[in-house]
Design an enzyme around this catalytic site. Structure first.
Site, mmCIF file in Angstrom:
data_model
loop_
_atom_site.group_PDB
_atom_site.id
_atom_site.type_symbol
_atom_site.label_atom_id
_atom_site.label_comp_id
_atom_site.label_asym_id
_atom_site.label_seq_id
_atom_site.Cartn_x
_atom_site.Cartn_y
_atom_site.Cartn_z
ATOM 1 N N HIS A 194 0.870 -1.177 0.000
ATOM 2 C CA HIS A 194 0.000 0.000 0.000
ATOM 3 C C HIS A 194 0.907 1.227 0.000
ATOM 4 C CE1 HIS A 194 -3.668 2.353 0.761
ATOM 5 N NE2 HIS A 194 -2.840 3.156 1.407
ATOM 6 N N CYS A 195 0.739 2.069 -1.029
ATOM 7 C CA CYS A 195 1.618 3.229 -1.176
ATOM 8 C C CYS A 195 0.899 4.510 -0.737
ATOM 9 C CB CYS A 195 2.075 3.361 -2.623
ATOM 10 S SG CYS A 195 3.176 4.776 -2.888
ATOM 11 N N PRO A 196 1.361 5.150 0.341
ATOM 12 C CA PRO A 196 0.723 6.404 0.785
ATOM 13 C C PRO A 196 0.943 7.546 -0.197
ATOM 14 C CG PRO A 196 2.739 5.987 2.031
ATOM 15 C CD PRO A 196 2.476 4.761 1.230
ATOM 16 N N ASN A 217 -1.705 7.074 -2.514
ATOM 17 C CA ASN A 217 -2.938 6.847 -1.755
ATOM 18 C C ASN A 217 -3.748 5.706 -2.367
ATOM 19 O OD1 ASN A 217 -4.576 7.425 0.453
ATOM 20 N ND2 ASN A 217 -5.935 8.706 -0.755
#
Length: 297
Positions: free
Chosen positions: A160-162, A165
């Site tokens: 999951h890449c912030p 998003n």
């Protein structure tokens, strides 16, 4: 585009701010000074740089708005009730064994009760079997994982890449890599051209010189960090390993998903048509091959 949380919105705004600021400094502060002595080449550089800048935004937006891929919501209905119960029981048993083994590694000085069945547990074999997500109440194909941030199961979940998003999975990993590649092309060009002029007989003065110095430094740092990240992802794609699977010790010696040819591993994510390798085009659904996908770890 569905933002998962406020922190994600701030991360995306921060990325856009960096991209816009680098473009602004290079095009409106550096290139005008370069134009004085090299008008023709400066125009060509400006056009080429703008094209790369557009590609950055295109790939970045695609990585944000394209679904990483989810199991069909009706997938569980395709299984007989007895088979579904077997999958649920197997998932519970495997999860318990994995938790025990994790505790064993963390608490080496304590003896944990692990029976004979636990000892012969093969995580590589388990990863190739369908499992069940009790949160989504659906079957998970091999390599599918439940993301806590998105609260959904993701096909061939990488991470999951912030910064985008969004989860990076089977259907948008290509856009994520393309974004990094185009960003590296843009940032490295900024750093090289500005640095050459700053160490030479530059005509940059005042605020423009300061902004260009800051731009070159920022680009250097970004190139180092993003270059490392890209190498990390391309290496794993060549081995057909996700970031999630990278942390599984057994995968380093026994990877059941890796194909005989490296290019075939890349084609699994980038597609069989090379135009998709270069441009962040949305591939037709029929052309995306969804393999068996996941065991939640």
């Amino acid at each position: 585009m569905k933002f998962q949380n406020p922190k994600g919105i701030l991360s995306v705004i921060f990325v856009y701010a960096i991209i816009l600021s680098e473009y602004y400094v290079f095009v409106f502060h550096y290139l005008p000074y370069r134009y004085i002595n090299n008008s023709e080449s400066t125009i060509l550089i400006g056009i080429e740089f703008t094209l790369i800048y557009i590609m950055i935004h295109w790939a970045y937006i695609q990585a944000q708005i394209q679904s990483p891929g989810h199991p069909s919501p009706d997938l569980a209905k395709n299984y007989q009730e007895q088979t579904l119960e077997e999958i649920k029981n197997r998932t519970k048993k495997h999860s318990e064994i994995i938790q025990k083994k994790r505790k064993q590694k963390l608490m080496k000085k304590y003896e944990l009760a692990i029976d004979e069945e636990d000892e012969i547990f093969d995580i590589i074999q388990a990863m190739q079997l369908d499992s069940y997500c009790f949160k989504c109440k659906n079957v998970k194909q091999p390599r599918t994982h439940h993301c806590k941030e998105c609260n959904k199961c993701i096909l061939r979940m990488d991470h999951h890449c912030p910064w985008v998003n969004n989860c990076i999975g089977l259907k948008n990993h290509r856009f994520f890599c393309q974004f990094i590649i185009y960003a590296l092309l843009c940032m490295s060009q900024c750093f090289i051209f500005i640095t050459i002029d700053l160490f030479g007989d530059t005509q940059l003065k005042g605020d423009s010189k300061f902004l260009c110095q800051m731009c070159a430094l920022t680009c250097l740092l970004l190139c180092l960090s993003m270059g490392t990240l890209l190498a990390f992802h391309l290496y794993h794609i060549s081995k057909n390993v996700t970031t999630v699977e990278f942390h599984i010790e057994e995968m380093k010696t026994d990877n059941p998903f890796s194909k005989s040819k490296i290019i075939d591993n890349f084609k699994e994510l980038f597609g069989t048509e090379y135009i998709y390798w270069i441009l962040p085009l949305t591939e037709k659904e029929s052309k995306i091959k969804i393999k068996h996908d996941s065991f939640e770890l």
